[in-house]
Design a protein around this motif. Structure first.
Motif, PDB file in Angstrom:
ATOM      1  N   LEU A  40       0.833  -1.206   0.000  1.00  0.00           N
ATOM      2  CA  LEU A  40       0.000   0.000   0.000  1.00  0.00           C
ATOM      3  C   LEU A  40       0.866   1.255   0.000  1.00  0.00           C
ATOM      4  CD1 LEU A  40      -2.723   1.428   0.222  1.00  0.00           C
ATOM      5  CD2 LEU A  40      -2.655   1.024   2.701  1.00  0.00           C
ATOM      6  N   SER A  41       1.936   1.238   0.773  1.00  0.00           N
ATOM      7  CA  SER A  41       2.845   2.367   0.807  1.00  0.00           C
ATOM      8  C   SER A  41       3.423   2.642  -0.580  1.00  0.00           C
ATOM      9  CB  SER A  41       3.961   2.100   1.814  1.00  0.00           C
ATOM     10  OG  SER A  41       4.827   3.214   1.933  1.00  0.00           O
ATOM     11  N   ASN A  42       3.809   1.577  -1.271  1.00  0.00           N
ATOM     12  CA  ASN A  42       4.340   1.732  -2.622  1.00  0.00           C
ATOM     13  C   ASN A  42       3.283   2.252  -3.588  1.00  0.00           C
ATOM     14  OD1 ASN A  42       4.813   0.043  -5.466  1.00  0.00           O
ATOM     15  ND2 ASN A  42       6.672   0.985  -4.648  1.00  0.00           N
ATOM     16  N   PHE A  43       2.053   1.741  -3.453  1.00  0.00           N
ATOM     17  CA  PHE A  43       0.967   2.230  -4.317  1.00  0.00           C
ATOM     18  C   PHE A  43       0.781   3.732  -4.144  1.00  0.00           C
ATOM     19  CE2 PHE A  43      -1.343  -2.130  -3.915  1.00  0.00           C
ATOM     20  CZ  PHE A  43      -0.446  -2.689  -4.810  1.00  0.00           C
ATOM     21  N   ARG A  44       0.792   4.177  -2.896  1.00  0.00           N
ATOM     22  CA  ARG A  44       0.549   5.591  -2.623  1.00  0.00           C
ATOM     23  C   ARG A  44       1.692   6.470  -3.123  1.00  0.00           C
ATOM     24  NH1 ARG A  44      -2.207   5.074   3.463  1.00  0.00           N
ATOM     25  NH2 ARG A  44      -4.337   4.818   2.661  1.00  0.00           N
ATOM     26  N   ALA A  45       2.909   5.958  -3.086  1.00  0.00           N
ATOM     27  CA  ALA A  45       4.061   6.767  -3.496  1.00  0.00           C
ATOM     28  C   ALA A  45       4.246   6.804  -5.004  1.00  0.00           C
ATOM     29  CB  ALA A  45       5.331   6.221  -2.826  1.00  0.00           C
ATOM     30  N   THR A  46       3.924   5.695  -5.687  1.00  0.00           N
ATOM     31  CA  THR A  46       4.258   5.598  -7.113  1.00  0.00           C
ATOM     32  C   THR A  46       3.048   5.644  -8.039  1.00  0.00           C
ATOM     33  OG1 THR A  46       4.217   3.163  -7.072  1.00  0.00           O
ATOM     34  CG2 THR A  46       6.311   4.251  -6.533  1.00  0.00           C
ATOM     35  N   LYS A  47       1.837   5.473  -7.490  1.00  0.00           N
ATOM     36  CA  LYS A  47       0.588   5.547  -8.261  1.00  0.00           C
ATOM     37  C   LYS A  47       0.590   4.629  -9.490  1.00  0.00           C
ATOM     38  CE  LYS A  47      -0.985   9.073  -5.763  1.00  0.00           C
ATOM     39  NZ  LYS A  47       0.187   9.281  -4.886  1.00  0.00           N
ATOM     40  N   PRO A  48       0.834   3.319  -9.329  1.00  0.00           N
ATOM     41  CA  PRO A  48       0.785   2.418 -10.490  1.00  0.00           C
ATOM     42  C   PRO A  48      -0.642   2.275 -11.016  1.00  0.00           C
ATOM     43  CG  PRO A  48       0.944   1.149  -8.469  1.00  0.00           C
ATOM     44  CD  PRO A  48       1.083   2.591  -8.071  1.00  0.00           C
ATOM     45  N   THR A  71       1.292  -5.640  -7.115  1.00  0.00           N
ATOM     46  CA  THR A  71       1.544  -5.101  -8.454  1.00  0.00           C
ATOM     47  C   THR A  71       2.222  -3.739  -8.379  1.00  0.00           C
ATOM     48  OG1 THR A  71      -0.661  -4.105  -8.508  1.00  0.00           O
ATOM     49  CG2 THR A  71      -0.434  -6.321  -9.431  1.00  0.00           C
ATOM     50  N   GLY A  72       3.013  -3.508  -7.318  1.00  0.00           N
ATOM     51  CA  GLY A  72       3.709  -2.240  -7.174  1.00  0.00           C
ATOM     52  C   GLY A  72       4.887  -2.121  -8.116  1.00  0.00           C
ATOM     53  N   THR A  73       5.810  -1.224  -7.787  1.00  0.00           N
ATOM     54  CA  THR A  73       6.956  -0.967  -8.666  1.00  0.00           C
ATOM     55  C   THR A  73       8.218  -1.653  -8.188  1.00  0.00           C
ATOM     56  OG1 THR A  73       7.419   1.097  -7.476  1.00  0.00           O
ATOM     57  CG2 THR A  73       6.016   1.247  -9.439  1.00  0.00           C
ATOM     58  N   GLY A  74       8.077  -2.626  -7.267  1.00  0.00           N
ATOM     59  CA  GLY A  74       9.228  -3.412  -6.842  1.00  0.00           C
ATOM     60  C   GLY A  74      10.069  -2.724  -5.781  1.00  0.00           C
ATOM     61  N   ILE A  75      11.060  -3.444  -5.303  1.00  0.00           N
ATOM     62  CA  ILE A  75      11.977  -2.927  -4.275  1.00  0.00           C
ATOM     63  C   ILE A  75      13.217  -2.386  -4.978  1.00  0.00           C
ATOM     64  CG2 ILE A  75      13.366  -3.516  -2.259  1.00  0.00           C
ATOM     65  CD1 ILE A  75      11.401  -5.801  -1.695  1.00  0.00           C
ATOM     66  N   ARG A  76      13.438  -1.083  -4.875  1.00  0.00           N
ATOM     67  CA  ARG A  76      14.561  -0.457  -5.573  1.00  0.00           C
ATOM     68  C   ARG A  76      15.881  -0.656  -4.843  1.00  0.00           C
ATOM     69  NH1 ARG A  76      13.437   2.484  -9.876  1.00  0.00           N
ATOM     70  NH2 ARG A  76      11.268   3.020 -10.333  1.00  0.00           N
ATOM     71  N   PRO A 202     -11.741   1.321   4.723  1.00  0.00           N
ATOM     72  CA  PRO A 202     -11.952   2.496   3.870  1.00  0.00           C
ATOM     73  C   PRO A 202     -11.122   2.461   2.594  1.00  0.00           C
ATOM     74  CG  PRO A 202     -11.529   3.130   6.160  1.00  0.00           C
ATOM     75  CD  PRO A 202     -11.182   1.687   6.035  1.00  0.00           C
ATOM     76  N   ILE A 203      -9.944   1.877   2.667  1.00  0.00           N
ATOM     77  CA  ILE A 203      -9.049   1.800   1.509  1.00  0.00           C
ATOM     78  C   ILE A 203      -9.632   0.884   0.442  1.00  0.00           C
ATOM     79  CG2 ILE A 203      -6.735   1.096   0.796  1.00  0.00           C
ATOM     80  CD1 ILE A 203      -5.936   1.777   3.805  1.00  0.00           C
ATOM     81  N   LEU A 204     -10.189  -0.235   0.867  1.00  0.00           N
ATOM     82  CA  LEU A 204     -10.856  -1.147  -0.063  1.00  0.00           C
ATOM     83  C   LEU A 204     -12.162  -0.545  -0.558  1.00  0.00           C
ATOM     84  CD1 LEU A 204     -10.293  -4.436   1.964  1.00  0.00           C
ATOM     85  CD2 LEU A 204      -9.145  -3.834  -0.173  1.00  0.00           C
ATOM     86  N   GLY A 205     -12.863   0.133   0.358  1.00  0.00           N
ATOM     87  CA  GLY A 205     -14.168   0.692   0.005  1.00  0.00           C
ATOM     88  C   GLY A 205     -14.089   1.780  -1.045  1.00  0.00           C
ATOM     89  N   ASN A 206     -13.018   2.601  -1.022  1.00  0.00           N
ATOM     90  CA  ASN A 206     -12.927   3.691  -1.997  1.00  0.00           C
ATOM     91  C   ASN A 206     -12.135   3.308  -3.243  1.00  0.00           C
ATOM     92  OD1 ASN A 206     -10.163   3.870  -1.380  1.00  0.00           O
ATOM     93  ND2 ASN A 206     -10.439   5.547   0.074  1.00  0.00           N
ATOM     94  N   GLY A 207     -11.731   2.051  -3.346  1.00  0.00           N
ATOM     95  CA  GLY A 207     -11.054   1.576  -4.545  1.00  0.00           C
ATOM     96  C   GLY A 207      -9.585   1.914  -4.637  1.00  0.00           C
ATOM     97  N   GLU A 208      -8.991   2.400  -3.547  1.00  0.00           N
ATOM     98  CA  GLU A 208      -7.577   2.731  -3.582  1.00  0.00           C
ATOM     99  C   GLU A 208      -6.712   1.487  -3.772  1.00  0.00           C
ATOM    100  OE1 GLU A 208      -4.175   4.985  -0.848  1.00  0.00           O
ATOM    101  OE2 GLU A 208      -6.202   4.699  -0.055  1.00  0.00           O
ATOM    102  N   MET A 209      -7.210   0.348  -3.321  1.00  0.00           N
ATOM    103  CA  MET A 209      -6.477  -0.910  -3.445  1.00  0.00           C
ATOM    104  C   MET A 209      -7.489  -2.042  -3.516  1.00  0.00           C
ATOM    105  SD  MET A 209      -3.705  -2.537  -0.723  1.00  0.00           S
ATOM    106  CE  MET A 209      -4.866  -2.539   0.647  1.00  0.00           C
ATOM    107  N   GLU A 210      -7.177  -3.081  -4.269  1.00  0.00           N
ATOM    108  CA  GLU A 210      -8.007  -4.283  -4.250  1.00  0.00           C
ATOM    109  C   GLU A 210      -7.164  -5.445  -3.741  1.00  0.00           C
ATOM    110  OE1 GLU A 210      -7.627  -6.074  -8.776  1.00  0.00           O
ATOM    111  OE2 GLU A 210      -9.327  -4.777  -8.278  1.00  0.00           O
TER     112      GLU A 210
END
Length: 486
Positions: A40-48, A71-76, A202-210
């Motif tokens: 979730l942290s990666n999703f919020r930072a990189t917006k994939p 499905t994030g952007t991986g560990i850099r 709330p995160i699942l409810g608003n579609g921020e992550m599935e």
């Protein structure tokens, strides 16, 4: 005396260090939450484009294979990710401590049966993915990472997969606190779905992550778990911006009484364990059951249906009260937390105790009976055995001209004791000189032993005046009431 200086050799042994941090998480879902937090942290930072997390499970013998794939952007920076306390790779407040990945893996499997696969956009262009496997090592015998062609077990062109094997006993810590009964694997999976649906509602409810839990060919979507509020005593504050000491925080708070959801295993069940105050930071629950710490009141059954939900939203990670390293609660005594508690004391008044489910059901039944055309009078909790000054209260008394009825209400399945309670009402009315025409036990259902007992009472027994009993059994559906809607 001349000082004799010498070096202290305190380089930690990787295996011993790994074992020493392995007891930080007590329950399986706390470990899964750590890996989901990283995604979730990666999703919020990189917006994939795709923001999905799958928890894949496979049971074999006395073990469970677990993979958390995103499905994030991986560990850099894999070096920072596997360094205890290193926060250089942290992307949001969910990476507050720099310990979560290591703590969670150590708690899940001390023996090193874990692996990490990761694929960044740069890896994608070269069609490769990074692999690191346990056990954890430090110093002269370091862990090694290596690249393999393709995506590995990943869902898309980039992402991360954390895999480990734990014992079935540890997987079974999904059970509610204090529950030591053996539960089938399918039930434990259902509890995991509830845990995830509650933690990230709330995160699942608003579609921020599935999110989904995958077992073999079965894919179980994680649905958000929300409370069902009693509309008659629901309150909320307008969004309020506070500075708790680390920057602006928007506080949204709602509270009141909830309708117990008995289909849940743990949350919003209208009991002492699931009541109180829950606090969320940017949607993720951080702590619950905070009544005593806020209002200095011991938990009491009369407050089982009280709930307050506090949602804190902020851009700056330091604006929130700090959490424990396991993110299972806030640190006691922090000034930011105490300031939030002071605001809650000033603006939230715990709701009054709610009527029991049985009383609400009986009240709904009384309303229906009162509306029937031939009913002359209804009375809730009317006394009987008045002639003996016992004043036993009947659930519901109904008069229909020359006919009288008494009702005993039970929210769940009926028991033999409930029939004897109904018989006591009948005997009291007979002693008081107002004989009954009918006694009715209303419940969710009636087991076979209760059906046999009511037949025996009607056929073989008499009331104090020598008259036979006329007792009967009905369900809430048969009297036109939906228990879940009351």
């Amino acid at each position: 005396m001349k000082e004799n200086h010498f070096a202290i050799h305190n380089d930690p042994n990787g295996h011993e260090l790994w074992r020493s941090i392995s007891g930080n998480f007590q329950r399986f879902p706390e470990i899964i939450n750590e890996f989901v937090d990283d995604a979730l942290s990666n999703f919020r930072a990189t917006k994939p484009d795709q923001r999905r997390v799958e928890i894949r499970l496979r049971q074999w013998e006395e073990f469970v294979d677990v993979s958390v794939v995103d499905t994030g952007t991986g560990i850099r920076d894999i070096h920072a990710a596997l360094t205890l306390g290193n926060r250089s790779g942290g992307e949001t407040n969910l990476n507050e401590h720099g310990m979560g990945l290591k703590h969670a893996l150590a708690s899940a499997c001390e023996d090193g049966s874990w692996s990490i696969q990761s694929r960044t956009p740069e890896d994608n262009t070269q069609d490769r993915h990074l692999v690191v496997r346990g056990p954890y090592r430090l110093g002269d015998d370091p862990m090694t990472g290596y690249y393999l062609p393709g995506r590995g077990v990943l869902l898309g062109p980039t992402g991360t997969a954390v895999s480990f094997t734990c014992t079935h006993d540890f997987f079974a810590t999904l059970r509610p606190a204090g529950d030591r009964t053996d539960k089938p694997f399918e039930v434990l999976v259902d509890i995991l779905l509830e845990e995830l649906g509650y933690t990230y509602a709330p995160i699942l409810g608003n579609g921020e992550m599935e999110m989904a839990v995958v077992v073999g060919d079965h894919v179980y979507p994680v649905e958000p778990i929300f409370p069902t509020w009693d509309p008659n005593c629901f309150k909320e504050t307008p969004p309020t911006v506070l500075d708790l000491g680390g920057g602006p925080v928007t506080v949204n708070c709602c509270w009141g009484l909830i309708r117990a959801d008995k289909d849940n295993h743990i949350y919003y069940r209208g009991n002492m364990e699931s009541s109180g105050v829950e606090i969320r930071c940017n949607g993720r629950v951080m702590e619950r059951g905070l009544d005593k710490r806020i209002w200095i009141k011991q938990p009491h059954p009369s407050r089982n249906h009280f709930l307050a939900v506090v949602e804190l939203t902020a851009e700056e990670p330091g604006a929130f009260p700090p959490t424990r390293p396991t993110k299972t609660g806030f640190r006691d005594g922090d000034p930011r937390l105490e300031k939030l508690f002071a605001w809650l004391r000033a603006n939230v008044a715990p709701a009054s105790p709610q009527e029991s489910v049985e009383k609400r059901l009986t009240r709904a039944l009384e309303k229906r009976k009162r509306a029937e055309p031939d009913v002359m009078r209804t009375a809730l909790e009317e006394n009987t055995y008045c002639s003996l000054n016992l004043k036993v209260k009947m659930d519901l008394f109904v008069s229909r001209g020359d006919q009288t009825e008494v009702y005993e209400s039970k929210k769940g399945p009926s028991k033999a004791l409930d029939l004897y309670q109904l018989r006591m009402y009948w005997d009291g009315c007979a002693v008081d000189g107002r004989p009954l025409s009918r006694g009715i036990l209303v419940a969710r259902n009636h087991p076979r032993e209760v059906q046999n007992l009511v037949s025996a009472l009607n056929d073989s027994y008499r009331d104090p005046t020598g008259q036979p009993y006329h007792l009967s059994l009905l369900t809430w559906e048969e009297v036109g009431i939906d228990p879940k809607a009351v």
